[in-house]
Design an enzyme around this catalytic site. Sequence first.
Site, mmCIF file in Angstrom:
data_model
loop_
_atom_site.group_PDB
_atom_site.id
_atom_site.type_symbol
_atom_site.label_atom_id
_atom_site.label_comp_id
_atom_site.label_asym_id
_atom_site.label_seq_id
_atom_site.Cartn_x
_atom_site.Cartn_y
_atom_site.Cartn_z
ATOM 1 C CD GLU A 166 16.874 9.934 -21.347
ATOM 2 O OE1 GLU A 166 16.877 10.325 -23.293
ATOM 3 O OE2 GLU A 166 18.128 10.927 -21.294
ATOM 4 C CB SER B 199 15.627 8.883 -28.799
ATOM 5 O OG SER B 199 16.163 8.486 -27.351
ATOM 6 C CG HIS C 221 12.307 10.247 -25.813
ATOM 7 N ND1 HIS C 221 13.327 10.506 -25.234
ATOM 8 C CD2 HIS C 221 12.008 8.784 -25.455
ATOM 9 C CE1 HIS C 221 14.223 9.994 -24.992
ATOM 10 N NE2 HIS C 221 13.797 8.183 -25.245
ATOM 11 C CG ASN C 222 14.683 13.891 -24.267
ATOM 12 O OD1 ASN C 222 15.023 12.469 -24.825
ATOM 13 N ND2 ASN C 222 15.978 14.262 -24.372
ATOM 14 C CE LYS D 152 15.291 12.461 -27.713
ATOM 15 N NZ LYS D 152 16.228 12.870 -27.728
HETATM 16 C C1 6PG Z 1 18.064 10.438 -26.649
HETATM 17 C C2 6PG Z 1 18.286 11.504 -25.157
HETATM 18 C C3 6PG Z 1 19.157 12.648 -25.181
HETATM 19 C C4 6PG Z 1 20.627 12.894 -24.450
HETATM 20 C C5 6PG Z 1 19.856 13.564 -23.747
HETATM 21 C C6 6PG Z 1 20.359 13.847 -22.582
HETATM 22 O O1 6PG Z 1 17.347 10.076 -26.199
HETATM 23 O O2 6PG Z 1 19.173 9.366 -27.194
HETATM 24 O O3 6PG Z 1 17.677 11.997 -23.946
HETATM 25 O O4 6PG Z 1 18.360 13.952 -26.606
HETATM 26 O O5 6PG Z 1 21.006 11.925 -24.176
HETATM 27 O O6 6PG Z 1 19.855 14.883 -24.284
HETATM 28 O O7 6PG Z 1 19.839 15.030 -21.341
HETATM 29 P P1 6PG Z 1 20.005 15.938 -20.006
HETATM 30 O O8 6PG Z 1 21.913 15.596 -20.862
HETATM 31 O O9 6PG Z 1 19.315 16.734 -20.307
HETATM 32 O O10 6PG Z 1 20.389 14.829 -19.455
#
Ligand code: 6PG
Length: 513
Positions: free
Chosen positions: A227, A165, A223-224, A220
């Site tokens: 996010e 990430s 984590h998303n 991970k």
């Molecule tokens: C990270 C982000 C990365 C990416 C996501 C965005 O941790 O660096 O999460 O993995 O930006 O996949 O997810 P979406 O496109 O589903 O918003």
Amino acid sequence: VRSFASSHPDLRRSPGVASGGAGGGIEAIPARYKMALTRIGLAGLAVMGQNLALNIAEKGFPISVYNRTTSKVDETVQRAKLEGNLPLYGFHDPASFVNSIQKPRVVIMLVKAGAPVDQTIATLAAHLEQGDCIVDGGNEWYENTERREKAMEERGLLYLGMGVSGGEEGARHGPSMMPGGSLEAYQYIEDILLKVSAQVPDSGPCVTYIGKGGSGNFVKMVHNGIEYGDMQLIAEAYDVLKSVGKLTNGELQQVFAEWNKGELLSFLVEITADIFSIKDDQGEGYLVDKVLDKTGMKGTGKWTVQQAAELSVAAPTIEASLDSRFLSGLKDERVAASKIFQGDYSSGETVNKAQLIEDVRKALYASKICSYAQGMNIIKAKSTEKGWGLNLGELARIWKGGCIIRASFLDRIKKAYDRNGELANLLIDPEFAQEIMDRQAAWRRVVCLAINNGVSTPGMSASLAYFDSYRRDRLPANLVQAQRDYFGAHTYERVDMPGSFHTEWYKIANSKI
Ligand code: 6PG
């Protein structure tokens, strides 16, 4: 462009295109580049792959790189040269790429999740030998990693699924890394990962061996999901401040910059402040107001919600953030509906701006605690189901730097799990419990104000409802259970005696006594 190693069999063990090579040329490799084998390889040179390779080279680990579209190889070699003659060597064919790496060979793949990963594995595995290892650094579905790990094992190869990430910047200067799978494979590259990952003073490099199987990808993924929750909650704070508080972009920039100095200090709050400062270079006003209100997604948030449901773990804040993305996508329908439901939704309440800003800050923080509690509980439930033995405090530690959800707040989460590794829910950690109590009046005011003014705050409302459900010793679930027993004889338990009961509700209610 011909492949160097294949046309010079005597140099089969020599790296191909050196970053220091004249003009990055790969026709003739000067003798000075006939160096030892490289330490590691990386396949898949889109921006993330390029940046991670450069990061690894910069930390002093000679690296071989490969990409099916060979112009990407040359581009990376050129960048390595420009960014300080880094020890990075490019290859146009997979055989010479693999053969340029010291044994046991480790190759990190950074290609699109799904079929491209299988294709890259097939290409690499044809040249790898017993004991070599493949690391998938993409956002892969954890079960794919488990399937591949098994298939690799049958061929004597090791496999890691490593969530990475931090976006492009993180990859180049220090991401948070979540490797799971073969411990032996992790140990081969631990020294590299410890140097390449983000470094946080007092808590160390943002990497740890997560656990067996697909645990790295799973962590991970959550984590998303978190996010998504963070981004949605920030967006709601913006909406309330803008739509009800009438703050300008300039004021919003200041508010978020100020918040970033306190308990909300985080990457996402920081970039939010920046976003409000950017003027539109194609016309009048600010760029943020010109961005179409439709949020895209690649899938990890949806997987998180699906997993929460599979595990019977409540994750309403994360779910609300996903639903909000779905609804945002219905732009045309929303525009049409806005004409049907026209009217003045303002409640007419007078709003004290300073008080509102303070209340929204507290509501955002309290909502965030609930969202993280949900994410952590998804991980905990999966860890129990799979026997992964994941350490939640350690996960909070490696998210403190490098990743998208990095925040000072994660230190408090780490401490909560350090105090009690078996914590049933973050909400009941004494410090978090106190923080919620201190903020709940403000939190309720913000949600009520938003509702009264027709502004949707699905994430904040979901968090508050999560808290209110979790903290109450008696819920109306008794009625739902009675209904189930009424129409389906599903039975119920009683509060005052053990056992399973069924009542003929209909008969009794309708008997004319
Ligand atoms: C990270 C982000 C990365 C990416 C996501 C965005 O941790 O660096 O999460 O993995 O930006 O996949 O997810 P979406 O496109 O589903 O918003």
